[in-house]
Design a protein around this motif. Structure first.
Motif, PDB file in Angstrom:
ATOM      1  N   GLY A 171       0.809  -1.220   0.000  1.00 22.12           N
ATOM      2  CA  GLY A 171       0.000   0.000   0.000  1.00 22.12           C
ATOM      3  C   GLY A 171       0.834   1.259   0.000  1.00 22.12           C
ATOM      4  N   GLY A 175      -0.665   2.284  -4.906  1.00 25.03           N
ATOM      5  CA  GLY A 175      -1.608   3.363  -5.206  1.00 25.03           C
ATOM      6  C   GLY A 175      -0.954   4.513  -5.950  1.00 25.03           C
ATOM      7  N   ARG A 288      -3.303  -0.214   2.362  1.00 30.01           N
ATOM      8  CA  ARG A 288      -3.872  -0.358   1.009  1.00 30.01           C
ATOM      9  C   ARG A 288      -4.977   0.653   0.739  1.00 30.01           C
ATOM     10  NH1 ARG A 288      -4.371  -4.573   4.254  1.00 30.01           N
ATOM     11  NH2 ARG A 288      -6.445  -5.206   5.048  1.00 30.01           N
ATOM     12  N   TYR A 289      -5.285   1.464   1.747  1.00 30.87           N
ATOM     13  CA  TYR A 289      -6.289   2.527   1.593  1.00 30.87           C
ATOM     14  C   TYR A 289      -5.648   3.913   1.735  1.00 30.87           C
ATOM     15  CZ  TYR A 289      -9.583  -1.338   2.426  1.00 30.87           C
ATOM     16  OH  TYR A 289     -10.291  -2.533   2.341  1.00 30.87           O
ATOM     17  N   LEU A 367      -5.608  -3.761  -7.300  1.00 26.68           N
ATOM     18  CA  LEU A 367      -6.806  -4.404  -6.765  1.00 26.68           C
ATOM     19  C   LEU A 367      -6.480  -5.736  -6.094  1.00 26.68           C
ATOM     20  CD1 LEU A 367      -9.445  -3.723  -9.586  1.00 26.68           C
ATOM     21  CD2 LEU A 367      -9.147  -2.525  -7.408  1.00 26.68           C
ATOM     22  N   GLN A 369      -3.971  -6.298  -4.145  1.00 24.91           N
ATOM     23  CA  GLN A 369      -3.709  -6.028  -2.731  1.00 24.91           C
ATOM     24  C   GLN A 369      -4.986  -5.543  -2.034  1.00 24.91           C
ATOM     25  OE1 GLN A 369      -1.651  -2.591  -1.295  1.00 24.91           O
ATOM     26  NE2 GLN A 369      -1.039  -3.615   0.603  1.00 24.91           N
ATOM     27  N   LEU A 370      -5.666  -4.579  -2.674  1.00 29.56           N
ATOM     28  CA  LEU A 370      -6.862  -4.029  -2.019  1.00 29.56           C
ATOM     29  C   LEU A 370      -7.840  -5.140  -1.649  1.00 29.56           C
ATOM     30  CD1 LEU A 370      -8.669  -1.631  -1.175  1.00 29.56           C
ATOM     31  CD2 LEU A 370      -9.552  -1.622  -3.521  1.00 29.56           C
ATOM     32  N   SER A 374      -7.453  -7.510   1.863  1.00 28.41           N
ATOM     33  CA  SER A 374      -8.605  -7.160   2.695  1.00 28.41           C
ATOM     34  C   SER A 374      -9.475  -8.380   2.982  1.00 28.41           C
ATOM     35  CB  SER A 374      -9.454  -6.096   1.985  1.00 28.41           C
ATOM     36  OG  SER A 374      -8.773  -4.859   1.920  1.00 28.41           O
ATOM     37  N   GLU A 508     -12.774   0.371  -3.249  1.00 27.89           N
ATOM     38  CA  GLU A 508     -12.549   0.327  -1.796  1.00 27.89           C
ATOM     39  C   GLU A 508     -13.853  -0.031  -1.083  1.00 27.89           C
ATOM     40  OE1 GLU A 508     -11.131   4.201  -0.727  1.00 27.89           O
ATOM     41  OE2 GLU A 508      -9.032   3.673  -0.971  1.00 27.89           O
ATOM     42  N   THR A 511     -15.292  -3.517  -1.638  1.00 27.37           N
ATOM     43  CA  THR A 511     -14.519  -4.495  -0.863  1.00 27.37           C
ATOM     44  C   THR A 511     -15.047  -4.553   0.568  1.00 27.37           C
ATOM     45  OG1 THR A 511     -12.597  -4.070  -2.259  1.00 27.37           O
ATOM     46  CG2 THR A 511     -12.180  -5.082  -0.113  1.00 27.37           C
TER      47      THR A 511
END
Ligand code: F6P
Length: 571
Positions: A171, A175, A288-289, A367, A369-370, A374, A508, A511
């Motif tokens: 993250g 991004g 990741r956010y 995506l 990782q996201l 998650s 986000e 998810t």
């Protein structure tokens, strides 16, 4: 609170199962719908409902999401919405935006939305308004990016910085790398910001390639690590420092060529980065956010603070939509419900994301990782083991390239994998008919997955070719595409900073929706710790021959011995 209208303060039971006391599995109503749909071809659903496309396509702010090629009906959507209500989804959304500790295993809120909030409504974390700190960090991002873009930021020898190397991973890399790659390759005329390169892998090749051709006197490193303990990042930062020291005049202050982004200021300072050059990260934002924070500094450097702000504003518009729109017309909710239906009810083990946009080449990796960091979990929030998967594996690449890579498998492989097509309708840099070809191919591929190619049609095409009966049957069989394969088509007007911010925020929040439906915590990632722990004794064994732990398996022992022998032979 994240908005001017104060929500009802919600207290959601974060620890129990989320519905009437029994663990999330397959609710009977959904199971019946699934069983009935499994034997119904998608084309049959279109034949049964001429309005299927309009009933299962959803519009918002220029976006169109077409679920009509998915194995769903209005009844399925209605049942999924009931499941969402049973999972307290509306309360969870309110809790997320209210700064409740939705990341319950780490006792933290998840307030990435606060980083892009457009108004100045206070944002409370543990009773303290953190909005002033967010605004202060944004001011520092703007100031630093501005100084780099206009040459006021100089290195140890007084020359303006011309190149920035971002060192981070996961993250702390994906991004900003995605956004800079998507929007930073071709800039408005007259803009000549520093070049931005990214290094994440501890493989020395990555840093070596990034440094190739750079001048130490005009290069700045941005070291991004929330913990400032990630081994890849620290190893790359140390190697970068050695490169600087070797390239700068003796006694020059290499530290002026570093900026840090971390929640661990002390560790950044002990590395040699001045406190004034450490921008903050907070533990109430997951890695990741975090691209909306100072992690996104390279975006502001490369694209300019104004376009970084547009990215944030786009994401904020999705936040407002997600927080205020009724579930039945809420795009992140609907995307999450259909994704959950595909993975949990239909049992699809894979989810293929195909952006028909060269600029979104890094989106699948982002995506992965996201979504998988998650929702790739095995237990619910309270530790109860999951009985069904909480998400499918995610992979993909751009179209039309994917058509020449894995679409063969998608069309004729034995296993169906739902595809998510993401298609900006207008080209950022038009060139003749290419955009029309791109759009037509995306629509055609979805159509081919839906309808396939039947034996009768192929037989007609091959008639008169002089094939023997046996050869004809084999030729037909090799050419049949079964079709009946699901996909979602996501259309957006064009890809610019605002629309990219919207796209990333959509994913986000979808998810989060899927996590709530499965009763899991999407904001922790304990699964990544084990590998790091096991690497330590292997590093020691390879470095100085230290003995491996007694419990080490024979394979690992054998491999370590082999590596050590190869190293010995090479010296
Ligand atoms: O992949 C594990 C992880 O902790 C991610 O969640 C995070 O984004 C990445 O490693 C980098 O962590 P840090 O920013 O602390 O270096």
């Amino acid at each position: 609170m994240l908005h001017c209208i104060r929500p009802l303060r919600v207290r959601v039971d974060f620890y129990g199962t989320h519905r009437n006391g029994h663990p999330p599995g397959i609710p009977p109503s959904l199971e019946a719908l699934r069983n009935s749909l499994r034997s119904t071809p998608l084309l049959g659903l279109f034949a049964a409902d001429p309005q299927r496309f309009s009933r299962l396509s959803f519009d918002w702010d220029g976006w169109l999401v077409d679920f009509s090629k998915e194995r769903v009906t209005r009844d399925v959507i209605a049942a999924l919405l009931r499941e969402a209500e049973a999972a307290n989804l509306s309360a969870w959304i309110a809790a997320l935006f209210a700064g409740e500790k939705v990341n319950q295993s780490e006792g933290r809120p998840a307030l990435h939305m606060a980083l892009r909030q457009q108004d100045d409504t206070p944002v409370h974390v543990d009773g303290r308004d953190v909005l002033p700190a967010i605004r202060a960090a944004q001011a520092r991002i703007t100031a630093l990016a501005g100084a780099l873009r206009d040459g006021r930021r100089t290195g140890a020898t007084g020359r303006p910085i011309r190149d920035v190397v971002h060192i981070g991973i996961g993250g702390s890399d994906l991004g900003p790398r995605l956004v800079c790659d998507a929007l930073g390759a071709i800039l408005p005329a007259g803009e000549h910001p520093p070049g931005v390169r990214f290094v994440s892998n501890v493989d020395p090749e990555h840093l070596t390639r990034a440094l190739h051709g750079l001048d130490p006197e005009t290069t700045l490193f941005v070291v991004v690590s929330k913990t400032f303990t990630t081994q890849e990042t620290l190893a790359n930062a140390a190697a970068a420092r050695r490169w600087l020291q070797a390239g700068l005049p003796a006694g020059a202050a290499a530290g002026t060529h570093f900026v840090g982004v971390s929640s661990n200021v002390a560790a950044a300072e002990s590395f040699g980065i001045a406190a004034d050059d450490v921008l903050p990260m907070w533990d109430w934002v997951g890695g990741r956010y975090s691209l909306w924070s100072a992690v996104g500094l390279p975006i502001a450097i490369r694209l300019g603070p104004a376009r970084f702000a547009e990215l944030l504003a786009g994401a904020a518009s999705v936040d407002r939509h997600f927080r205020t729109t009724p579930l039945e017309s809420n795009l992140p909710v609907l995307l999450g419900l259909v994704g959950w239906w595909n993975a949990r009810l239909l049992g699809h083990a894979e989810r293929v994301v195909v952006p028909y946009a060269h600029a979104l080449g890094l989106l699948p990796a982002f995506l992965q990782q996201l979504v998988l960091e998650s929702n790739g979990k095995r237990v619910q929030r309270d530790g109860t083991p999951l009985t069904l998967p909480s998400c499918a594996a995610l992979w993909g690449m751009t179209g039309t390239d994917g058509q020449h890579a894995f679409f063969q498998w998608l069309h004729q492989g034995l296993r169906e994998a739902p595809v998510e097509f993401i298609l900006p309708l207008r080209a950022a840099h038009p060139a003749g008919t290419q955009q029309t070809l791109l759009v037509a191919n995306a629509l055609a591929q979805a159509q081919a997955l839906l309808g396939g190619r039947d034996p009768g049609t192929i037989r007609g095409e091959l008639a008169g070719k002089g094939l023997s009966a046996e050869a004809l049957e084999a030729a037909i069989a090799a050419r049949v595409c079964p079709g009946d394969r699901a996909s979602t088509m996501i259309l957006l007007p064009q890809l610019d900073a605002r629309r990219l911010g919207q796209l990333l925020a959509l994913y986000e929040h979808r998810t989060f929706v899927e996590a709530v439906l499965s009763g899991i915590n999407c904001f922790d990632q304990y699964g990544v710790e084990l590998g790091k722990t096991l690497a330590a004794p292997i590093i020691a064994a390879l470095t100085d021959g230290s003995p491996l732990p007694a419990a080490t398996d024979a394979s690992t022992r054998g491999l370590v011995a082999r590596v050590r022998a190869a190293d010995a032979a090479a010296t």
